[in-house]
Enzyme design. Structure first.
Site, PDB file in Angstrom:
ATOM      1  N   HIS A  66      21.244 -21.922  -3.096  1.00  0.00           N
ATOM      2  CA  HIS A  66      22.403 -21.762  -2.220  1.00  0.00           C
ATOM      3  C   HIS A  66      23.402 -20.841  -2.894  1.00  0.00           C
ATOM      4  O   HIS A  66      23.549 -20.881  -4.116  1.00  0.00           O
ATOM      5  CB  HIS A  66      23.049 -23.121  -1.944  1.00  0.00           C
ATOM      6  CG  HIS A  66      23.944 -23.119  -0.761  1.00  0.00           C
ATOM      7  ND1 HIS A  66      25.251 -22.710  -0.828  1.00  0.00           N
ATOM      8  CD2 HIS A  66      23.704 -23.445   0.530  1.00  0.00           C
ATOM      9  CE1 HIS A  66      25.779 -22.795   0.381  1.00  0.00           C
ATOM     10  NE2 HIS A  66      24.866 -23.227   1.221  1.00  0.00           N
ATOM     11  N   ASP A  79      18.528 -27.730   4.320  1.00  0.00           N
ATOM     12  CA  ASP A  79      17.331 -27.523   5.135  1.00  0.00           C
ATOM     13  C   ASP A  79      16.063 -28.154   4.559  1.00  0.00           C
ATOM     14  O   ASP A  79      15.035 -28.161   5.218  1.00  0.00           O
ATOM     15  CB  ASP A  79      17.087 -26.009   5.321  1.00  0.00           C
ATOM     16  CG  ASP A  79      18.186 -25.362   6.138  1.00  0.00           C
ATOM     17  OD1 ASP A  79      18.584 -25.963   7.143  1.00  0.00           O
ATOM     18  OD2 ASP A  79      18.664 -24.281   5.757  1.00  0.00           O
TER      19      ASP A  79
HETATM   20  N1  ACO Z   1      13.085 -19.768  -4.786  1.00  0.00           N
HETATM   21  C1  ACO Z   1      12.881 -19.014  -5.897  1.00  0.00           C
HETATM   22  N2  ACO Z   1      13.859 -18.286  -6.497  1.00  0.00           N
HETATM   23  C2  ACO Z   1      15.061 -18.310  -5.933  1.00  0.00           C
HETATM   24  C3  ACO Z   1      15.345 -19.078  -4.768  1.00  0.00           C
HETATM   25  C4  ACO Z   1      14.299 -19.816  -4.200  1.00  0.00           C
HETATM   26  N3  ACO Z   1      14.506 -20.551  -3.098  1.00  0.00           N
HETATM   27  N4  ACO Z   1      16.646 -18.907  -4.427  1.00  0.00           N
HETATM   28  C5  ACO Z   1      17.158 -18.062  -5.334  1.00  0.00           C
HETATM   29  N5  ACO Z   1      16.210 -17.718  -6.253  1.00  0.00           N
HETATM   30  C6  ACO Z   1      16.411 -16.845  -7.427  1.00  0.00           C
HETATM   31  C7  ACO Z   1      16.583 -15.395  -6.998  1.00  0.00           C
HETATM   32  O1  ACO Z   1      15.338 -14.733  -6.942  1.00  0.00           O
HETATM   33  C8  ACO Z   1      17.494 -14.858  -8.073  1.00  0.00           C
HETATM   34  O2  ACO Z   1      16.721 -14.605  -9.210  1.00  0.00           O
HETATM   35  P1  ACO Z   1      17.141 -13.404 -10.246  1.00  0.00           P
HETATM   36  O3  ACO Z   1      18.500 -13.785 -10.760  1.00  0.00           O
HETATM   37  O4  ACO Z   1      16.074 -13.441 -11.258  1.00  0.00           O
HETATM   38  O5  ACO Z   1      17.167 -12.155  -9.419  1.00  0.00           O
HETATM   39  C9  ACO Z   1      18.399 -16.066  -8.392  1.00  0.00           C
HETATM   40  O6  ACO Z   1      17.637 -17.225  -8.033  1.00  0.00           O
HETATM   41  C10 ACO Z   1      19.715 -16.057  -7.635  1.00  0.00           C
HETATM   42  O7  ACO Z   1      19.407 -16.048  -6.266  1.00  0.00           O
HETATM   43  P2  ACO Z   1      20.034 -15.068  -5.190  1.00  0.00           P
HETATM   44  O8  ACO Z   1      18.998 -14.755  -4.173  1.00  0.00           O
HETATM   45  O9  ACO Z   1      20.721 -13.940  -5.875  1.00  0.00           O
HETATM   46  O10 ACO Z   1      21.113 -16.032  -4.581  1.00  0.00           O
HETATM   47  P3  ACO Z   1      21.877 -15.798  -3.235  1.00  0.00           P
HETATM   48  O11 ACO Z   1      23.119 -16.567  -3.350  1.00  0.00           O
HETATM   49  O12 ACO Z   1      21.995 -14.343  -2.938  1.00  0.00           O
HETATM   50  O13 ACO Z   1      20.905 -16.424  -2.100  1.00  0.00           O
HETATM   51  C11 ACO Z   1      19.792 -18.015  -0.755  1.00  0.00           C
HETATM   52  C12 ACO Z   1      21.006 -17.721  -1.641  1.00  0.00           C
HETATM   53  C13 ACO Z   1      19.642 -16.906   0.284  1.00  0.00           C
HETATM   54  C14 ACO Z   1      20.025 -19.328  -0.022  1.00  0.00           C
HETATM   55  C15 ACO Z   1      18.537 -18.102  -1.632  1.00  0.00           C
HETATM   56  O14 ACO Z   1      18.685 -19.150  -2.568  1.00  0.00           O
HETATM   57  C16 ACO Z   1      17.265 -18.284  -0.812  1.00  0.00           C
HETATM   58  O15 ACO Z   1      16.708 -17.309  -0.333  1.00  0.00           O
HETATM   59  N6  ACO Z   1      16.794 -19.570  -0.608  1.00  0.00           N
HETATM   60  C17 ACO Z   1      15.643 -19.818   0.232  1.00  0.00           C
HETATM   61  C18 ACO Z   1      16.033 -19.792   1.712  1.00  0.00           C
HETATM   62  C19 ACO Z   1      16.884 -20.979   2.125  1.00  0.00           C
HETATM   63  O16 ACO Z   1      16.591 -22.123   1.812  1.00  0.00           O
HETATM   64  N7  ACO Z   1      17.941 -20.690   2.886  1.00  0.00           N
HETATM   65  C20 ACO Z   1      18.853 -21.716   3.408  1.00  0.00           C
HETATM   66  C21 ACO Z   1      20.158 -21.708   2.655  1.00  0.00           C
HETATM   67  S1  ACO Z   1      21.244 -22.975   3.245  1.00  0.00           S
HETATM   68  C22 ACO Z   1      21.808 -22.370   4.721  1.00  0.00           C
HETATM   69  O17 ACO Z   1      22.058 -21.191   4.866  1.00  0.00           O
HETATM   70  C23 ACO Z   1      21.968 -23.251   5.800  1.00  0.00           C
END
Ligand code: ACO
Length: 441
Positions: free
Chosen positions: A308, A365
């Site tokens: 998140h 979720d």
């Molecule tokens: N699985 C694996 N790695 C992950 C995940 C995940 N679910 N989420 C984040 N990471 C990693 C990223 O690859 C990144 O790695 P890096 O630093 O080596 O590049 C690091 O963790 C930071 O993540 P970001 O993507 O930069 O975080 P951001 O805040 O931009 O994204 C998000 C948040 C979109 C929710 C992301 O965690 C994700 O895609 N999760 C999966 C989809 C999801 O569950 N979405 C629902 C969110 S809740 C809602 O909106 C209702």
């Protein structure tokens, strides 16, 4: 309560600029850059807005490090299970829980506005079979602008509260109609004797050949899920609502934009994507394969329902949903192997250094789909359920924005990195080929 507490100093070359420091109710700090470009010629760059506050708001407070979520100051844990979704919607819209009298008035307004304009019912026939209900819902919301008096920030033609109530009421009628259409059954109309969640369940599952028997446990679970989704400050869809609304677009079209933003798998669409992922893990029978895939920088796969932007701790909504998931499945005597897979996946991820170091925890979720499935909601309706829950939050933010005295059209800037100035030069050969084609040679 917004306070100004001193200044931050920004040094550019030899000049020092003083930027006001703003402090919120819970001691969140911001550097006010409102006049930065005017005074310095510089803008700030923050792709994804991870460090940018777009507004001051008094609706919802989140502390992502501590895992805190409050609506109008009240912790989510104190609301969950104690109030109904409708009381929560009122709280978000009006700033306080309703008195008995106000709740009566609000409920009767919801009841009065629950019918969809009969001509709009025929719109459902135009969508192809298998159309995703989330896209149907977004389209229908936009269509509402053509059937109901426009409300926009300037004309205030209709009372905001009436429009807000209509939307909160009508969204469940449209969602249920979309579902009935997708399974080829006749629509079921709202009933005046049923409260909000029970009414929705009845419209979804009642049929002329098999009357739906309401189960209070299911109604309770649905109320809880909608409460947990009701607002989450400046997330992607709420920001979309504020941005679109800032151009004085009418509320119906504005909410349609929120629905579109929510449909993405990185946002509300994640609840459906989680179920897909759990089923793939079940089929392959190899959880490590998926965990390794999620950790692989060269693989776009992510653990859906994990991570998140704001929470760097357990999402408080996920804690409540996980417990509710156990309770609901137990009470309904359902054994879902996907719940076992989800529990195991969470356990493994939370003991894996990749997820621990990046502070990736289950979000709202991760477990919600398992409850929706248990109470009979089909998977392609999961994100629609999220939209039903989030609607009061979107409207509360829109209302706060249009009523704010310093509202402005949202218009970020950019740093241009394209080609420098170059002059127009015609490619004579290409122009000749086009001319021949136009003449049909
Ligand atoms: N699985 C694996 N790695 C992950 C995940 C995940 N679910 N989420 C984040 N990471 C990693 C990223 O690859 C990144 O790695 P890096 O630093 O080596 O590049 C690091 O963790 C930071 O993540 P970001 O993507 O930069 O975080 P951001 O805040 O931009 O994204 C998000 C948040 C979109 C929710 C992301 O965690 C994700 O895609 N999760 C999966 C989809 C999801 O569950 N979405 C629902 C969110 S809740 C809602 O909106 C209702």
């Amino acid at each position: 309560m917004l306070k100004q507490k001193g200044f931050a100093e920004l040094k550019i070359g030899r000049k020092v600029y003083k930027l006001p420091i703003i402090v919120g109710t819970e001691n969140e700090k911001a550097i006010d850059i409102t006049n930065l470009r005017r005074d310095t010629g510089f803008i700030t760059l923050d792709p994804g807005y991870g460090n940018t506050g777009s507004c001051c708001s008094s609706i919802t407070f989140i502390d992502g490090e501590k895992g805190i979520l409050r609506y109008r100051g009240i912790p989510i844990e104190e609301l969950a299970g104690r109030v109904t979704f409708i009381e929560t919607a009122y709280l978000l819209l009006h700033g306080a829980l309703p008195s008995e009298q106000k709740l009566k008035t609000f409920s009767s307004l919801l009841n009065k506005n629950s019918l969809l304009h009969e001509d709009m019912r025929h719109f459902f026939d135009g969508f192809p079979r298998g159309a995703h209900p989330m896209h149907i819902l977004g389209t229908m919301f936009n269509g509402l602008s053509t059937f109901y008096p426009n409300i926009d920030a300037l004309s205030m033609k209709e009372d905001i509260d009436v429009t807000a109530t209509r939307l909160i009421s009508i969204v469940r009628t449209m969602a249920a109609f979309a579902y009935k259409k997708s399974i080829g059954e006749p629509p079921v109309y709202p009933r005046r004797d049923l409260p909000y969640c029970a009414n929705f369940l009845n419209m979804m599952f009642d049929s002329p050949v098999k009357p739906y028997v309401l189960d209070p446990e299911i109604v309770k679970a649905l109320n809880l899920l909608l409460i947990l989704h009701a607002d989450h400050e400046q997330n992607c869809s709420t920001s979309a609502v504020r941005i679109i609304g800032s151009a004085q677009v009418n509320l119906y079209a504005t909410i349609s934009a929120g629905i579109s933003a929510l449909s993405g798998p990185l946002h509300g669409g994640a609840n459906q994507a989680v179920m897909d992922m759990l089923r793939k893990i079940e089929r392959k029978g190899d959880m490590d394969y998926f965990i390794d895939k999620a950790k692989d920088k060269n693989d776009p796969f992510k653990l859906m329902g994990f991570g998140h932007r704001v929470y760097k701790n357990y999402d408080p909504r996920a804690t409540i949903i996980k417990q509710t998931c156990h309770n609901v499945l137990k009470r309904l005597k359902i054994k879902d192997p996907l719940l076992d897979i989800a529990l195991e996946l969470e356990k493994r991820a939370l003991s894996d250094s990749y997820f621990v170091e990046k502070k990736l925890y289950p979000n709202v979720d991760f477990y919600s789909g398992i409850i929706y499935k248990a109470i009979g909601i089909p998977e392609n309706m999961f994100t629609v359920m999220f939209a039903l829950g989030r609607l009061p939050g979107w409207i509360a933010h829109w209302k706060e924005m249009v009523e704010s005295k310093d509202r402005k059209i949202a218009r970020p800037r950019q740093i241009y990195v394209g080609k420098g100035l170059r002059h127009f030069k015609r490619d004579e050969k290409a122009a000749a080929v086009v001319a021949l084609k136009v003449k049909g040679k």
